[in-house]
Scaffold this motif. Structure first.
Motif, short mmCIF file in Angstrom:
data_model
loop_
_atom_site.label_atom_id
_atom_site.label_comp_id
_atom_site.label_asym_id
_atom_site.label_seq_id
_atom_site.Cartn_x
_atom_site.Cartn_y
_atom_site.Cartn_z
N ASP A 21 0.78 -1.24 0.00
CA ASP A 21 0.01 -0.01 -0.03
C ASP A 21 0.83 1.34 -0.15
O ASP A 21 0.48 2.19 -0.61
N ASP A 22 1.91 1.36 0.63
CA ASP A 22 3.03 2.52 0.78
C ASP A 22 3.53 2.57 -0.40
O ASP A 22 3.68 3.71 -0.76
N VAL A 23 3.94 1.74 -1.21
CA VAL A 23 4.48 1.73 -2.42
C VAL A 23 3.60 2.30 -3.47
O VAL A 23 3.96 3.27 -4.23
N GLU A 24 2.37 1.75 -3.45
CA GLU A 24 1.01 2.28 -4.21
C GLU A 24 0.68 3.83 -4.17
O GLU A 24 0.72 4.59 -5.14
N CYS B 121 3.69 5.85 -5.94
CA CYS B 121 3.77 5.84 -7.20
C CYS B 121 2.42 6.72 -7.74
O CYS B 121 2.57 7.33 -8.70
N THR B 122 1.42 6.50 -7.13
CA THR B 122 -0.10 7.10 -7.34
C THR B 122 0.32 8.54 -7.49
O THR B 122 -0.10 9.49 -8.08
N HIS B 123 0.96 9.04 -6.09
CA HIS B 123 1.23 10.47 -5.90
C HIS B 123 2.09 11.13 -7.01
O HIS B 123 1.76 12.14 -7.56
N ALA C 225 8.99 -1.08 -12.46
CA ALA C 225 10.35 -0.33 -12.27
C ALA C 225 10.00 0.82 -11.38
O ALA C 225 10.68 1.19 -10.34
N TRP C 226 9.00 1.40 -11.47
CA TRP C 226 8.51 2.55 -10.51
C TRP C 226 8.26 2.00 -9.12
O TRP C 226 8.71 2.61 -8.09
N ASN D 98 13.88 17.69 -16.28
CA ASN D 98 13.94 16.30 -16.23
C ASN D 98 12.68 15.76 -16.64
O ASN D 98 11.65 16.08 -16.42
N VAL D 99 12.91 14.18 -17.25
CA VAL D 99 11.76 13.58 -17.51
C VAL D 99 11.56 12.75 -15.93
O VAL D 99 12.32 11.82 -15.85
N LEU D 100 10.90 13.11 -15.25
CA LEU D 100 10.55 12.71 -13.86
C LEU D 100 9.88 11.26 -13.87
O LEU D 100 8.97 10.94 -14.33
N SER D 101 10.56 10.39 -13.12
CA SER D 101 9.89 8.88 -12.93
C SER D 101 10.48 8.37 -11.50
O SER D 101 11.28 9.28 -10.88
#
Length: 297
Positions: free
Chosen positions: A173-176, A179-181, A199-200, A234-237
């Motif tokens: 959940d914390d990873v999601e 990434c969603t943010h 990868a994200w 930058n192309v942010l990821s």
């Protein structure tokens, strides 16, 4: 076979080098002793790990992340010939003076199968170059990967767009949430909302588990990025955010006046805080701003 190389004093004051983590800088220096007398080597993170980090607890995946950062900073060029990967250190002949060099047995970048497009990131034009004079020729694979994350990149006009497939198995959940943010912020900044890829999620998980960041700190860094020059250049990821996290944290801690000097205490006799203290203080400040924004919504 390791080789004797030289390093210029300007290396340590280069803004391009300053954007790298200490591990990425040491990998870059290690490449000089690993490459042949024309600055070329086989592009294989396993071989570079064995040559540069033989006794350290680092994996080939860690070294590959270093190489990607060096490519994005235009310090190395990665290319292929007959499906075999190679790399070269940019500006090699200007910075390495080798007595009676042995001709390289590896192909030069101009013999590559295709000419990659210019880099998607920018670097400081006023920074003193340290072993980096040529513009980056990034690997097509990396450009395609960035295109998947940001909604741009190289596409074969004959085959049409090939969007990235979503990762079917969310990790945590914390990873999601992280990434969603980030994806929401990219969309809010006027770009196409990127697909959340494996990868994200991997980069977000490593920031939390390996790098010791808190979820609140990463949320704050994402919010600070959106209003900074970094976002526009930058192309942010999520992977880029992880690579540049320490640099962003120090930039966020700088005074609002635009000075490059981080305050070291109001009193003349105040003890100088450590880099860790500066990062913690910056993280707390970003976290406080994030909580205030959430309370206002």
């Amino acid at each position: 076979m390791a080789r004797i190389r030289t390093i210029k004093p300007e290396f340590f004051t280069s803004l391009t080098i300053a954007d790298l983590t200490p591990e990425q800088r040491l990998t870059f220096i290690g490449l000089w002793t690993h490459c042949d007398d024309e600055g070329r080597c086989v592009d294989d993170a396993r071989l570079i790990k064995a040559a540069v980090w033989p006794l350290d607890d680092r994996t080939a995946a860690d070294v590959e992340a270093d190489l990607r950062a060096l490519t994005e900073s235009s310090l190395i060029t990665r290319y292929t010939l007959n499906r075999k990967p190679y790399m070269t250190v940019n500006g090699w002949r200007e910075h390495q003076r080798i007595n009676r060099p042995t001709p390289s047995k590896l192909p030069a970048p101009d013999q590559a199968d295709s000419t990659p497009e210019p880099p998607l990131t920018s670097k400081d034009e006023d920074s003193p170059s340290a072993h980096a004079q040529l513009s980056e020729d990034s690997r097509p694979e990396r450009n395609r990967e960035q295109g998947k994350e940001q909604g741009t990149g190289n596409r074969d006009s004959s085959s049409g767009p090939a969007p990235a497939a979503p990762d079917p198995a969310p990790e945590r959940d914390d990873v999601e949430r992280l990434c969603t943010h980030l994806a929401d912020r990219i969309a809010a900044n006027g770009s196409k909302r990127p697909t959340i890829t494996k990868a994200w999620r991997t980069a977000a998980r490593l920031m939390l588990d390996k790098d010791g960041r808190t979820e609140e700190q990463v949320h704050g860094a994402i919010d600070w990025c959106q209003n900074s020059e970094f976002w526009r250049s930058n192309v942010l990821s999520m992977s880029k955010l992880r690579d540049k996290y320490d640099t962003l944290r120090l930039q966020a801690a700088r005074p609002a006046t635009g000075s490059n000097v981080v305050p070291i205490g109001a009193a003349s006799g105040a003890a100088r805080p450590s880099t860790t203290d500066q990062r913690v203080a910056a993280g707390m400040d970003l976290a406080a701003r994030l909580r205030a924004e959430e309370a206002a919504q």
